[in-house]
Write an enzyme that holds these catalytic residues in place. Structure first.
Site, PDB file in Angstrom:
ATOM      1  N   VAL A  21       0.834  -1.205   0.000  1.00 43.76           N
ATOM      2  CA  VAL A  21       0.000   0.000   0.000  1.00 43.76           C
ATOM      3  C   VAL A  21       0.868   1.253   0.000  1.00 43.76           C
ATOM      4  O   VAL A  21       0.622   2.215  -0.743  1.00 43.76           O
ATOM      5  CB  VAL A  21      -0.972  -0.007   1.202  1.00 43.76           C
ATOM      6  CG1 VAL A  21      -1.735   1.314   1.273  1.00 43.76           C
ATOM      7  CG2 VAL A  21      -1.953  -1.168   1.099  1.00 43.76           C
ATOM      8  N   CYS A  22       1.908   1.258   0.836  1.00 44.93           N
ATOM      9  CA  CYS A  22       2.780   2.432   0.923  1.00 44.93           C
ATOM     10  C   CYS A  22       3.545   2.667  -0.371  1.00 44.93           C
ATOM     11  O   CYS A  22       3.844   3.814  -0.724  1.00 44.93           O
ATOM     12  CB  CYS A  22       3.741   2.280   2.098  1.00 44.93           C
ATOM     13  SG  CYS A  22       2.922   2.255   3.703  1.00 44.93           S
ATOM     14  N   THR A  23       3.858   1.606  -1.093  1.00 43.24           N
ATOM     15  CA  THR A  23       4.517   1.757  -2.388  1.00 43.24           C
ATOM     16  C   THR A  23       3.625   2.540  -3.343  1.00 43.24           C
ATOM     17  O   THR A  23       4.088   3.438  -4.056  1.00 43.24           O
ATOM     18  CB  THR A  23       4.858   0.384  -2.981  1.00 43.24           C
ATOM     19  OG1 THR A  23       5.785  -0.285  -2.110  1.00 43.24           O
ATOM     20  CG2 THR A  23       5.467   0.510  -4.371  1.00 43.24           C
ATOM     21  N   LEU A  54       3.636   6.345  -2.235  1.00 46.00           N
ATOM     22  CA  LEU A  54       4.818   7.090  -2.657  1.00 46.00           C
ATOM     23  C   LEU A  54       4.777   7.386  -4.149  1.00 46.00           C
ATOM     24  O   LEU A  54       5.132   8.488  -4.595  1.00 46.00           O
ATOM     25  CB  LEU A  54       6.083   6.312  -2.317  1.00 46.00           C
ATOM     26  CG  LEU A  54       6.515   6.316  -0.851  1.00 46.00           C
ATOM     27  CD1 LEU A  54       7.686   5.353  -0.652  1.00 46.00           C
ATOM     28  CD2 LEU A  54       6.926   7.710  -0.408  1.00 46.00           C
TER      29      LEU A  54
END
Length: 233
Positions: free
Chosen positions: A58-60, A63
């Site tokens: 999810v964080c990828t 960003l």
């Protein structure tokens, strides 16, 4: 300014509220070390957003999308800075994946906060986790960094705090919308209604009379005595 660079005992956390001054700190980032977060902000707005660790799916995506909005941040005089609880080496490898996946370049710094010093300072940590499968008493693991967003104005005042669950990716269109709303409010002393977008009517605040609003903005659309709309631009 922070008193020192040590990890807070037992992850003692800050309890920040809207209107608080954003705590200052030094940090190692993918763009080098800075000694003062306040100096990094300078005369800009700032978005500080955190991640639990590198190479998370999810964080990828977050960003990547934040990087794709690079021109939007610049147009609004916003500096973006990420934070994740891994090393600079890990960050560098992760950002290369993001650049490749989104065909972009992550042009903002990402803080290496392996000790969770800054995450604790900003109250970003979740509850400590325990592994009940091991011998008693269960082993306590480091808490995750909650996926937080802080919008900070040029006066270093916290204007927005959002904390997202791990299952829900952040909505950067909404974060941009809030920045637009805050900047509009600061510029014209108005407030914005639900689902407001730039170009739409704004609300006259209760502190301003209808006569004052007419003198300042011209036409005022009065729906109720307490609900009045103007278009300041």
């Amino acid at each position: 300014m922070e008193s020192n660079g040590t990890k807070p005992s037992a992850y003692e956390q800050g309890h920040l509220k809207l209107g608080d001054t954003a705590p200052d700190f030094w940090a190692e980032t993918t763009h080098g070390r800075f000694e003062s977060f306040h100096e990094f902000i300078g005369s800009s707005w700032c978005i500080l957003f955190s991640h639990p660790e590198d190479f998370t799916p999810v964080c990828t995506t977050e960003l990547g999308v934040a990087a794709l909005h690079s021109r939007d941040w610049a147009d609004r005089n916003v500096k973006v800075i990420g934070l994740s609880c891994d090393s600079l080496e890990s960050h560098t490898e992760w950002l290369a994946d993001v650049d490749e996946t989104y065909n972009t370049y992550v042009d903002f710094p990402v803080i290496a906060d392996k000790s969770r010093r800054i995450a604790a300072l900003y109250g970003m940590l979740d509850a400590p986790r325990h592994d009940a499968s091991k011998a008693s008493p269960p082993k306590q693991y480091d808490p995750f960094t909650v996926r937080s967003v802080f919008v900070i104005d040029p006066n270093r005042v916290i204007r927005l705090i959002i904390m997202y669950p791990s299952t829900c990716g952040r909505n950067f269109d909404e974060i941009l919308r809030v920045v637009d709303s805050l900047q509009m409010s600061d510029r014209y002393d108005v407030t914005t209604p639900a689902d407001w977008r730039p170009g739409m009517d704004c609300i006259v605040p209760p502190t301003m009379t209808t006569e004052e609003a007419k003198a300042r903005f011209g036409q005022v659309r009065v729906v109720k005595p307490y609900l009045r709309f103007v278009n300041p631009e």
